[in-house]
Design an enzyme around this catalytic site. Sequence first.
Site, PDB file in Angstrom:
ATOM      1  N   LYS A   7      20.484   9.959 -25.499  1.00 12.98           N
ATOM      2  CA  LYS A   7      20.422  11.042 -26.485  1.00 12.98           C
ATOM      3  C   LYS A   7      19.074  11.736 -26.432  1.00 12.98           C
ATOM      4  O   LYS A   7      18.981  12.975 -26.437  1.00 12.98           O
ATOM      5  CB  LYS A   7      20.701  10.477 -27.882  1.00 12.98           C
ATOM      6  N   LYS A  60       0.827  -1.208   0.000  1.00 18.26           N
ATOM      7  CA  LYS A  60       0.000   0.000   0.000  1.00 18.26           C
ATOM      8  C   LYS A  60       0.863   1.261   0.000  1.00 18.26           C
ATOM      9  O   LYS A  60       0.609   2.219  -0.758  1.00 18.26           O
ATOM     10  CB  LYS A  60      -0.927   0.009   1.213  1.00 18.26           C
TER      11      LYS A  60
END
Length: 307
Positions: free
Chosen positions: A240, A170
């Site tokens: 890149k 949770k």
Amino acid sequence: MKVGYIGLGRMGRGMALNIIKAGYDLVVFDRSDDAVAALVAAGATAADSAGELTKSVDVVFTSLPGPPEVEAVVLGDDGVAANITQGKVLFELSTSSRSLALRIHDELSSRGAAMLDAPVSGGPAGAESGDMAFWVGGDRDIYEQYLPLLQSMGDKPRHCGPIGSGLIVKLVNNIAGHMIMSSLAEIFSTGVKAGVDPLELWDALRLGVVGKGSPLNMLTKQFLPGQYEPAAFALKLAYKDAMLATELGRDLGVPMRIANTAMADMLEALNRGDGDKDCRVYLGLQLERAGVSIAVDPDAIAAVLNE
């Protein structure tokens, strides 16, 4: 079976009503008289305290705002622990702390009773409709014994492991949501400042790889099995692209803290010689820092995906 429910707020009210609809005998307690009256009108019996409720039922559910309330109701005077007897079970549904769950588990075990942490996900609407996940930690046999009762409240109960496991799932689920939304805010601030209409940006992003599926599904072929070769998309190419995106942010004067953190890890992986490996290889750096290793059998992943 007699069921007790403590905490009739926005979440608890809907779940308690569904217990009644499933035909269980329900006893309720809440500090709000109005909340209790609404459940009594639906068929529940009211208790005057958490302790009185615990004495009168076989299994107790608590759904409370947080750790202080959980500690007070479960471990406080005339609370659940002080009144629970051998063979009874507590399902603690609150979003609370793992350390407190372990303390409660140990205290109840010393009394011959059992505790399972079972936080929920689905919000008030899910609590009302039953479209709800229960992430349960603790004794699996007890979980199986009470599974029909859990299913009366939510359609997606799941046993996650030993005590505390439900809360772990949770808590990481909740912080994952906030982290993802923070990254999306960074993305939208860049795209919108660059001139794209926010609705057009949102709609266009939904057509891309990230938008078409859950980010969790992007982990199944490389990260979870720990296999980064052959590359689906090489790290050197991903770096890149990340450089171009952050360059756009710099040109616009947009802070890109999350992107820069990701790029730092990508660069570190490149400097290790991982440029031709899959772009997700840099995620392994976080695992190294945490001192954990993940290498899931691909067949096991496929079985889960095909469930």
